[in-house]
Design a protein around this motif. Sequence first.
Motif, PDB file in Angstrom:
ATOM      1  N   PHE A 134     -56.134   7.575   6.102  1.00  0.00           N
ATOM      2  CA  PHE A 134     -56.095   7.279   4.536  1.00  0.00           C
ATOM      3  C   PHE A 134     -54.916   8.146   4.131  1.00  0.00           C
ATOM      4  O   PHE A 134     -54.185   7.900   3.204  1.00  0.00           O
ATOM      5  N   PHE A 135     -54.831   9.488   4.588  1.00  0.00           N
ATOM      6  CA  PHE A 135     -53.802  10.502   3.963  1.00  0.00           C
ATOM      7  C   PHE A 135     -52.456  10.424   4.783  1.00  0.00           C
ATOM      8  O   PHE A 135     -51.553  10.486   3.849  1.00  0.00           O
ATOM      9  N   LEU A 136     -52.458   9.974   6.001  1.00  0.00           N
ATOM     10  CA  LEU A 136     -51.184  10.112   6.632  1.00  0.00           C
ATOM     11  C   LEU A 136     -50.627   8.703   6.555  1.00  0.00           C
ATOM     12  O   LEU A 136     -49.534   8.786   6.882  1.00  0.00           O
ATOM     13  N   THR A 137     -51.042   7.854   6.278  1.00  0.00           N
ATOM     14  CA  THR A 137     -50.361   6.433   6.096  1.00  0.00           C
ATOM     15  C   THR A 137     -49.740   5.914   4.934  1.00  0.00           C
ATOM     16  O   THR A 137     -49.394   4.764   4.785  1.00  0.00           O
ATOM     17  N   LYS A 138     -49.801   6.852   3.821  1.00  0.00           N
ATOM     18  CA  LYS A 138     -49.338   6.602   2.447  1.00  0.00           C
ATOM     19  C   LYS A 138     -47.993   6.964   2.330  1.00  0.00           C
ATOM     20  O   LYS A 138     -47.957   8.251   2.371  1.00  0.00           O
ATOM     21  N   PRO A 139     -47.074   6.072   2.096  1.00  0.00           N
ATOM     22  CA  PRO A 139     -45.820   6.790   2.203  1.00  0.00           C
ATOM     23  C   PRO A 139     -45.408   7.587   1.011  1.00  0.00           C
ATOM     24  O   PRO A 139     -44.368   8.580   0.791  1.00  0.00           O
ATOM     25  N   ASP A 140     -46.055   7.438  -0.115  1.00  0.00           N
ATOM     26  CA  ASP A 140     -45.855   8.328  -1.210  1.00  0.00           C
ATOM     27  C   ASP A 140     -46.676   9.629  -1.470  1.00  0.00           C
ATOM     28  O   ASP A 140     -46.474  10.516  -2.217  1.00  0.00           O
ATOM     29  N   PHE A 141     -47.464   9.840  -0.252  1.00  0.00           N
ATOM     30  CA  PHE A 141     -48.215  11.123  -0.363  1.00  0.00           C
ATOM     31  C   PHE A 141     -47.626  12.153   0.455  1.00  0.00           C
ATOM     32  O   PHE A 141     -46.998  11.775   1.419  1.00  0.00           O
ATOM     33  N   THR A 142     -47.583  13.289  -0.098  1.00  0.00           N
ATOM     34  CA  THR A 142     -47.038  14.356   0.569  1.00  0.00           C
ATOM     35  C   THR A 142     -48.163  15.244   1.270  1.00  0.00           C
ATOM     36  O   THR A 142     -48.984  15.598   0.218  1.00  0.00           O
ATOM     37  N   VAL A 143     -48.197  15.309   2.349  1.00  0.00           N
ATOM     38  CA  VAL A 143     -49.335  16.075   2.831  1.00  0.00           C
ATOM     39  C   VAL A 143     -49.135  17.176   3.592  1.00  0.00           C
ATOM     40  O   VAL A 143     -48.588  17.140   4.731  1.00  0.00           O
ATOM     41  N   LEU A 144     -49.816  18.373   3.315  1.00  0.00           N
ATOM     42  CA  LEU A 144     -50.099  19.517   4.580  1.00  0.00           C
ATOM     43  C   LEU A 144     -51.405  19.624   4.974  1.00  0.00           C
ATOM     44  O   LEU A 144     -52.250  19.707   3.897  1.00  0.00           O
ATOM     45  N   SER A 190     -55.304  21.243  10.606  1.00  0.00           N
ATOM     46  CA  SER A 190     -56.448  20.503  11.387  1.00  0.00           C
ATOM     47  C   SER A 190     -56.275  20.770  12.916  1.00  0.00           C
ATOM     48  O   SER A 190     -55.097  21.363  13.419  1.00  0.00           O
ATOM     49  N   HIS A 191     -57.304  20.747  13.633  1.00  0.00           N
ATOM     50  CA  HIS A 191     -57.277  21.071  15.150  1.00  0.00           C
ATOM     51  C   HIS A 191     -57.329  19.811  15.992  1.00  0.00           C
ATOM     52  O   HIS A 191     -57.343  19.685  17.311  1.00  0.00           O
ATOM     53  N   ASP A 192     -57.523  18.620  14.974  1.00  0.00           N
ATOM     54  CA  ASP A 192     -57.877  17.286  15.633  1.00  0.00           C
ATOM     55  C   ASP A 192     -56.365  16.920  16.377  1.00  0.00           C
ATOM     56  O   ASP A 192     -55.427  17.065  16.128  1.00  0.00           O
ATOM     57  N   LYS A 193     -56.898  16.237  17.580  1.00  0.00           N
ATOM     58  CA  LYS A 193     -55.562  15.738  18.250  1.00  0.00           C
ATOM     59  C   LYS A 193     -55.270  14.263  17.930  1.00  0.00           C
ATOM     60  O   LYS A 193     -54.153  13.925  18.173  1.00  0.00           O
ATOM     61  N   TYR A 194     -56.080  13.547  17.193  1.00  0.00           N
ATOM     62  CA  TYR A 194     -55.770  12.267  16.753  1.00  0.00           C
ATOM     63  C   TYR A 194     -54.816  12.231  15.782  1.00  0.00           C
ATOM     64  O   TYR A 194     -54.843  13.054  14.909  1.00  0.00           O
ATOM     65  N   LEU A 195     -53.870  11.241  15.950  1.00  0.00           N
ATOM     66  CA  LEU A 195     -52.718  11.137  14.883  1.00  0.00           C
ATOM     67  C   LEU A 195     -52.512   9.465  14.809  1.00  0.00           C
ATOM     68  O   LEU A 195     -52.624   8.995  15.876  1.00  0.00           O
ATOM     69  N   PRO A 196     -52.142   8.893  13.640  1.00  0.00           N
ATOM     70  CA  PRO A 196     -52.182   7.621  13.640  1.00  0.00           C
ATOM     71  C   PRO A 196     -50.845   7.197  14.053  1.00  0.00           C
ATOM     72  O   PRO A 196     -49.791   7.922  14.109  1.00  0.00           O
ATOM     73  N   LYS A 197     -50.894   6.154  14.768  1.00  0.00           N
ATOM     74  CA  LYS A 197     -49.712   5.533  15.707  1.00  0.00           C
ATOM     75  C   LYS A 197     -48.386   5.151  14.793  1.00  0.00           C
ATOM     76  O   LYS A 197     -48.647   4.754  13.877  1.00  0.00           O
ATOM     77  N   GLY A 198     -47.358   5.434  14.907  1.00  0.00           N
ATOM     78  CA  GLY A 198     -46.284   4.941  14.321  1.00  0.00           C
ATOM     79  C   GLY A 198     -45.745   5.775  13.106  1.00  0.00           C
ATOM     80  O   GLY A 198     -44.836   5.243  12.241  1.00  0.00           O
ATOM     81  N   PHE A 199     -46.401   6.933  12.680  1.00  0.00           N
ATOM     82  CA  PHE A 199     -46.123   7.615  11.517  1.00  0.00           C
ATOM     83  C   PHE A 199     -45.573   9.164  11.896  1.00  0.00           C
ATOM     84  O   PHE A 199     -45.896   9.342  13.080  1.00  0.00           O
ATOM     85  N   ASP A 200     -44.629   9.422  11.290  1.00  0.00           N
ATOM     86  CA  ASP A 200     -44.040  10.680  11.685  1.00  0.00           C
ATOM     87  C   ASP A 200     -44.647  11.679  11.088  1.00  0.00           C
ATOM     88  O   ASP A 200     -44.848  11.983   9.921  1.00  0.00           O
ATOM     89  N   ILE A 201     -45.033  12.605  11.823  1.00  0.00           N
ATOM     90  CA  ILE A 201     -45.836  13.851  11.503  1.00  0.00           C
ATOM     91  C   ILE A 201     -45.170  15.017  11.897  1.00  0.00           C
ATOM     92  O   ILE A 201     -44.825  15.168  13.190  1.00  0.00           O
ATOM     93  N   ARG A 202     -44.761  16.001  11.044  1.00  0.00           N
ATOM     94  CA  ARG A 202     -44.168  17.078  11.382  1.00  0.00           C
ATOM     95  C   ARG A 202     -45.094  18.281  11.812  1.00  0.00           C
ATOM     96  O   ARG A 202     -46.261  18.263  11.342  1.00  0.00           O
ATOM     97  N   THR A 203     -44.980  19.445  12.644  1.00  0.00           N
ATOM     98  CA  THR A 203     -46.088  20.195  12.614  1.00  0.00           C
ATOM     99  C   THR A 203     -45.376  21.508  12.409  1.00  0.00           C
ATOM    100  O   THR A 203     -44.380  21.934  12.601  1.00  0.00           O
ATOM    101  N   ILE A 204     -46.410  22.559  12.187  1.00  0.00           N
ATOM    102  CA  ILE A 204     -46.218  24.092  12.020  1.00  0.00           C
ATOM    103  C   ILE A 204     -47.079  24.735  13.012  1.00  0.00           C
ATOM    104  O   ILE A 204     -48.387  24.313  13.047  1.00  0.00           O
ATOM    105  N   LYS A 205     -46.843  25.224  14.088  1.00  0.00           N
ATOM    106  CA  LYS A 205     -47.849  26.073  15.012  1.00  0.00           C
ATOM    107  C   LYS A 205     -47.852  27.368  14.706  1.00  0.00           C
ATOM    108  O   LYS A 205     -46.792  28.036  14.579  1.00  0.00           O
TER     109      LYS A 205
END
Lengths: 211, 262
Positions: free
Chosen positions: A179-189, A192-207
């Motif tokens: 819901f949060f990661l596939t909305k183009p107009d949402f900016t989301v920080l 999370s420890h989850d391994k799951y990421l929706p496919k085909g979307f660009d997710i940046r990471t801070i480790k």
Amino acid sequence: MCLIEFQHVTKKFSEQFVLNNFSFKINEGDKVQISGRSGLGKTTLFRLLLGFEKADSGNILFNNNNLEDKSFWEFRKSVVYISQDLNIGYGKVRNFFTETLFLKSNLHIKSKALAMLDNYLDFFEIPVSFLDKNIEELSGGEKQRIAIINALLLERKIFLLDEISSSLDNSLKIKTIDFFLTKPDFTVLYISHDKYLPKGFDIRTIKFDVL
Amino acid sequence: MNGAPDLTLFSMFMSGLLLLIPLFLVWYFKMGLFNSLLISTFRMAIQLFMIGFFLEYLFKYNHFIINVLWFTLMITVAVFSVIKNSNLNIKHFFLPVFVSFALANFFVVLYFNTFIVQLDYIFEAKYIIAIGGMLLGNSLRANVVGLGDFYKSIHKEENLYFYKLALGANKFEALLPFAKKSFVAAINPTLASMATMGIVSLPGMMTGQILGGSVPLVAIKYQIAIMIAILASTVLSIGISIVLTVKYSFEKSGVMKKNIVK
């Protein structure tokens, strides 16, 4: 467009660095996962942004303006923060939502938000009858979803999400992350420890492992 | 009005004799309170004798400035006591709590003297000090509970307060639920004692008046008036205290200053 920028931010708690000369730019529409060893760092990032903690040095910019004393109040009206702390209030769930919408700064979206409430309840699988339950009676996962719905009612586009799916079962977890990661107009920080990421979307990471 | 008969030296001696009972029990069961019991009794006696002489003169001169100064001194002591007992930082709180106590208690005691007792001279020492003292004592107790509870719950439930701010609440909106809760905690004891008044115990003021020669029906009227006055000054003082101290207790960003709660 650059929305949020950390410039050489340093924060120590009793001589221990939580952030050391940390710089990072977040553009409108970015999805940024913040992960790593548990400790103070990740949540501190959010608390610095919201003005709940003060950085020892460095700047944090929002829309190219320095975040400080007064401007934190404006920033808080532009973002949604969902904390991992589930102490979200007392009393009836219905009143919890209306209290949020009756805050002066949210009054203008009140009627529109109330019209959306049923849709969100349905999407996050909360029965309408829960509106008459007390928050204290709800389980962790239910409170988590109530907090998410409360946040979505505000119609804001920048999200600071602190482990919001930790108490949800797997299918709800995926649904929520999508819901949060596939909305183009949402900016989301999101922390999370989850391994799951929706496919085909660009997710940046801070480790946070290096600190 | 014929006052209570004076207590003779013999009476005071007999009263002292009664002290032997607690002294004996404390000594026999080795409760370790023997010395502090003696010291407390001694302090009480000395302090009351001193205040007794002082009040004799205060009532005799009955001068506006002296009466107001003395009541102001009583307020000052009460404010120190509030801040000390609620574990708050005195540097930040002395001035606002002092202003709150002065406003609330002067207002109610002068209202009481003017409209209820309808004194010709509203700064009459007996009334300012006796009635004012009762109001002040209750403001003190209510503020220890209310003010302490207010700042401690914000400190303890910081995340809930932050959550409200993050939803877009202004400082007033985010603090209101905490203020409401503390308000209730502060006035509940007064409400409870009002609800059992006359059945569980005869209040001190009534006892005093009856011994002083008033008929019970006069004494109860005073008691009703004073209880309502206490409620008014309690609510006023706790309200003003919270409003005024909030100004000094938060950073511009809305975060509570670190050194407020000890």
